[in-house]
Enzyme design. Structure first.
Site, PDB file in Angstrom:
ATOM      1  N   SER A 146     -43.091 109.517 -40.788  1.00  0.00           N
ATOM      2  CA  SER A 146     -43.096 109.573 -42.259  1.00  0.00           C
ATOM      3  C   SER A 146     -42.828 110.967 -42.783  1.00  0.00           C
ATOM      4  O   SER A 146     -43.555 111.900 -42.452  1.00  0.00           O
ATOM      5  CB  SER A 146     -44.465 109.155 -42.813  1.00  0.00           C
ATOM      6  OG  SER A 146     -44.735 107.841 -42.506  1.00  0.00           O
ATOM      7  N   HIS A 172     -38.950 105.950 -44.964  1.00  0.00           N
ATOM      8  CA  HIS A 172     -38.469 105.741 -43.604  1.00  0.00           C
ATOM      9  C   HIS A 172     -37.009 105.346 -43.670  1.00  0.00           C
ATOM     10  O   HIS A 172     -36.679 104.224 -44.028  1.00  0.00           O
ATOM     11  CB  HIS A 172     -39.226 104.611 -42.898  1.00  0.00           C
ATOM     12  CG  HIS A 172     -40.682 104.853 -42.759  1.00  0.00           C
ATOM     13  ND1 HIS A 172     -41.205 105.691 -41.829  1.00  0.00           N
ATOM     14  CD2 HIS A 172     -41.730 104.363 -43.434  1.00  0.00           C
ATOM     15  CE1 HIS A 172     -42.517 105.708 -41.937  1.00  0.00           C
ATOM     16  NE2 HIS A 172     -42.853 104.914 -42.914  1.00  0.00           N
ATOM     17  N   HIS A 186     -42.877  99.629 -37.853  1.00  0.00           N
ATOM     18  CA  HIS A 186     -44.338  99.582 -37.783  1.00  0.00           C
ATOM     19  C   HIS A 186     -44.822  98.143 -37.611  1.00  0.00           C
ATOM     20  O   HIS A 186     -44.203  97.203 -38.117  1.00  0.00           O
ATOM     21  CB  HIS A 186     -44.956 100.150 -39.063  1.00  0.00           C
ATOM     22  CG  HIS A 186     -44.709 101.609 -39.267  1.00  0.00           C
ATOM     23  ND1 HIS A 186     -43.591 102.075 -39.901  1.00  0.00           N
ATOM     24  CD2 HIS A 186     -45.427 102.704 -38.888  1.00  0.00           C
ATOM     25  CE1 HIS A 186     -43.633 103.410 -39.918  1.00  0.00           C
ATOM     26  NE2 HIS A 186     -44.725 103.807 -39.312  1.00  0.00           N
ATOM     27  N   TYR A 219     -47.336  96.877 -39.070  1.00  0.00           N
ATOM     28  CA  TYR A 219     -47.749  96.303 -40.362  1.00  0.00           C
ATOM     29  C   TYR A 219     -46.587  95.736 -41.176  1.00  0.00           C
ATOM     30  O   TYR A 219     -46.794  95.042 -42.165  1.00  0.00           O
ATOM     31  CB  TYR A 219     -48.528  97.333 -41.203  1.00  0.00           C
ATOM     32  CG  TYR A 219     -47.782  98.597 -41.530  1.00  0.00           C
ATOM     33  CD1 TYR A 219     -46.747  98.617 -42.469  1.00  0.00           C
ATOM     34  CD2 TYR A 219     -48.119  99.792 -40.913  1.00  0.00           C
ATOM     35  CE1 TYR A 219     -46.070  99.769 -42.757  1.00  0.00           C
ATOM     36  CE2 TYR A 219     -47.447 100.967 -41.205  1.00  0.00           C
ATOM     37  CZ  TYR A 219     -46.423 100.944 -42.125  1.00  0.00           C
ATOM     38  OH  TYR A 219     -45.747 102.098 -42.412  1.00  0.00           O
ATOM     39  N   GLU A 220     -45.365  96.030 -40.763  1.00  0.00           N
ATOM     40  CA  GLU A 220     -44.217  95.448 -41.461  1.00  0.00           C
ATOM     41  C   GLU A 220     -44.058  93.972 -41.114  1.00  0.00           C
ATOM     42  O   GLU A 220     -43.278  93.260 -41.752  1.00  0.00           O
ATOM     43  CB  GLU A 220     -42.934  96.197 -41.093  1.00  0.00           C
ATOM     44  CG  GLU A 220     -42.873  97.605 -41.657  1.00  0.00           C
ATOM     45  CD  GLU A 220     -41.666  98.376 -41.132  1.00  0.00           C
ATOM     46  OE1 GLU A 220     -40.589  98.213 -41.699  1.00  0.00           O
ATOM     47  OE2 GLU A 220     -41.822  99.114 -40.148  1.00  0.00           O
ATOM     48  N   ALA A 255     -47.034 111.015 -38.996  1.00  0.00           N
ATOM     49  CA  ALA A 255     -47.963 111.551 -39.978  1.00  0.00           C
ATOM     50  C   ALA A 255     -49.303 110.904 -39.660  1.00  0.00           C
ATOM     51  O   ALA A 255     -49.360 109.720 -39.347  1.00  0.00           O
ATOM     52  CB  ALA A 255     -47.512 111.181 -41.384  1.00  0.00           C
ATOM     53  N   MET A 268     -50.885 104.757 -37.800  1.00  0.00           N
ATOM     54  CA  MET A 268     -50.485 103.353 -37.652  1.00  0.00           C
ATOM     55  C   MET A 268     -49.234 103.194 -36.790  1.00  0.00           C
ATOM     56  O   MET A 268     -48.477 102.234 -36.951  1.00  0.00           O
ATOM     57  CB  MET A 268     -50.216 102.753 -39.043  1.00  0.00           C
ATOM     58  CG  MET A 268     -51.334 102.969 -40.048  1.00  0.00           C
ATOM     59  SD  MET A 268     -50.854 102.462 -41.699  1.00  0.00           S
ATOM     60  CE  MET A 268     -52.198 103.164 -42.675  1.00  0.00           C
ATOM     61  N   SER A 269     -49.006 104.145 -35.900  1.00  0.00           N
ATOM     62  CA  SER A 269     -47.762 104.087 -35.118  1.00  0.00           C
ATOM     63  C   SER A 269     -47.936 104.716 -33.745  1.00  0.00           C
ATOM     64  O   SER A 269     -49.058 104.858 -33.258  1.00  0.00           O
ATOM     65  CB  SER A 269     -46.653 104.821 -35.884  1.00  0.00           C
ATOM     66  OG  SER A 269     -46.915 106.215 -35.914  1.00  0.00           O
ATOM     67  N   ASN A 285     -53.295 114.567 -44.199  1.00  0.00           N
ATOM     68  CA  ASN A 285     -54.475 114.402 -45.060  1.00  0.00           C
ATOM     69  C   ASN A 285     -55.693 114.283 -44.175  1.00  0.00           C
ATOM     70  O   ASN A 285     -55.568 113.983 -42.989  1.00  0.00           O
ATOM     71  CB  ASN A 285     -54.331 113.107 -45.888  1.00  0.00           C
ATOM     72  CG  ASN A 285     -54.149 111.891 -44.993  1.00  0.00           C
ATOM     73  OD1 ASN A 285     -53.071 111.649 -44.449  1.00  0.00           O
ATOM     74  ND2 ASN A 285     -55.218 111.125 -44.807  1.00  0.00           N
ATOM     75  N   HIS A 305     -49.823 107.047 -49.985  1.00  0.00           N
ATOM     76  CA  HIS A 305     -48.613 107.282 -49.192  1.00  0.00           C
ATOM     77  C   HIS A 305     -47.849 108.476 -49.759  1.00  0.00           C
ATOM     78  O   HIS A 305     -47.238 109.251 -49.019  1.00  0.00           O
ATOM     79  CB  HIS A 305     -47.738 106.021 -49.195  1.00  0.00           C
ATOM     80  CG  HIS A 305     -46.512 106.135 -48.332  1.00  0.00           C
ATOM     81  ND1 HIS A 305     -46.583 106.387 -46.980  1.00  0.00           N
ATOM     82  CD2 HIS A 305     -45.186 106.056 -48.622  1.00  0.00           C
ATOM     83  CE1 HIS A 305     -45.344 106.442 -46.476  1.00  0.00           C
ATOM     84  NE2 HIS A 305     -44.483 106.249 -47.457  1.00  0.00           N
TER      85      HIS A 305
HETATM   86  N1  HPA Z   1     -54.780 106.984 -41.812  1.00  0.00           N
HETATM   87  C1  HPA Z   1     -53.854 106.239 -41.166  1.00  0.00           C
HETATM   88  N2  HPA Z   1     -52.567 106.561 -41.126  1.00  0.00           N
HETATM   89  C2  HPA Z   1     -52.190 107.701 -41.744  1.00  0.00           C
HETATM   90  C3  HPA Z   1     -53.092 108.513 -42.420  1.00  0.00           C
HETATM   91  C4  HPA Z   1     -54.461 108.136 -42.453  1.00  0.00           C
HETATM   92  O1  HPA Z   1     -55.329 108.809 -43.035  1.00  0.00           O
HETATM   93  N3  HPA Z   1     -52.382 109.561 -42.916  1.00  0.00           N
HETATM   94  C5  HPA Z   1     -51.094 109.378 -42.538  1.00  0.00           C
HETATM   95  N4  HPA Z   1     -50.971 108.246 -41.826  1.00  0.00           N
END
Ligand code: HPA
Length: 267
Positions: A25, A55, A77, A79-80, A107, A205-206, A229, A242
């Protein structure tokens, strides 16, 4: 697979990629100015369509620092709604094309409070909490074993190179364990506390499905998380978005790009 390979070989002729990279990301820009041959996922037989904002979905074949590379600009991903097998199909394609080293980037949210937004974290190991595994199903023994060893997925020698390169570039590189959940929800604060107790330093998530499939196929893996973050609940009254993830990735993109290019140069 033979259809995919034939299609791609037609595009790339005798270009033989040695290094594969998956750009996470907000990190896809790296492949914008490497030139080379660009093939959108939607044109490639066997590839799914990528849906997430931020993406871009293309394979980019280019020479970087004298090495033949294949970039995935944007990834698939779980989740897609794709299966983990579908998500990791490009790794199988890379293996067929001759890739020996895979650099995975993402990310991620910081779970360990020693991390902060903007940090780069070398992945030393992972925890798979996706509730699925891309190797479930019939095993192709010609690719790898039914029960693959996972004791050194993220190769020590590659990590050593990454650290020495980072030092030379004066880039601070942290190290930690990446935990993957399915998403698409960010974690709850209770889940983040759980992840910390489990031994995770960052979450996302990847990456884990790709690392599993690469390791199975004997591809050496290096993983780098961009901590965009702090994970939920660590910073009081702060919601996750996001947009923040993409913005923070954008801030570190030059540092990240220099590090990756220099790693390619030195592996
Ligand atoms: N959690 C899950 N996936 C993420 C996060 C997060 O805080 N930040 C970027 N991708």
């Amino acid at each position: 697979m033979s259809e995919t390979i034939e299609f791609l070989k037609n595009k790339i002729k005798d270009f033989r990629p040695q290094i594969g990279l998956i750009l996470g990301s907000g990190l896809g820009e790296l492949a914008d100015d490497v030139g080379g041959i660009r093939v959108p996922y939607c044109e490639i037989p066997g590839f799914a369509n990528s849906t997430v904002q931020g993406h871009k979905g293309s394979l980019v074949f280019a020479k970087v620092s004298g090495k033949n590379c294949i970039f995935m600009q944007g990834r698939y991903h779980f989740y897609e709604g794709h299966t983990l097998q579908k998500i990791t199909y490009p790794i199988r394609v890379m293996k067929e094309l001759g890739v020996e080293i895979l650099i995975l980037t993402n990310a991620a949210g910081g779970v360990n409070t020693e991390l902060k937004g903007g940090d780069l974290m070398l992945i030393c190991d992972h925890i798979n909490l996706m509730g699925a595994n891309p190797l479930i199903g019939m095993n192709d023994d010609s690719i790898g074993p039914r029960f693959p060893d996972m004791s050194e997925v993220y190769k020590k020698d590659l990590r050593k190179v990454a650290f020495s390169v980072a030092k030379k570039l004066n880039i601070e590189l942290k190290q930690g364990v990446y935990a993957a959940t399915s998403g698409p929800c960010y974690e709850t604060p209770a889940e983040v506390r759980m992840l910390r107790i489990l031994g995770a330093d960052a979450c996302g998530m990847s990456t884990v499905p790709e690392a599993i499939v690469a390791n199975h196929a004997g591809i050496k893996v290096l993983g780098i998380s961009c901590i965009t973050n702090m994970a939920a609940g660590i910073v009081e009254n702060k919601k996750l978005s996001h947009e923040e993830v993409v913005n923070q990735a954008d801030i570190v993109k030059d540092k990240f790009k220099n590090l990756i290019i220099s790693i390619i140069d030195n592996v």
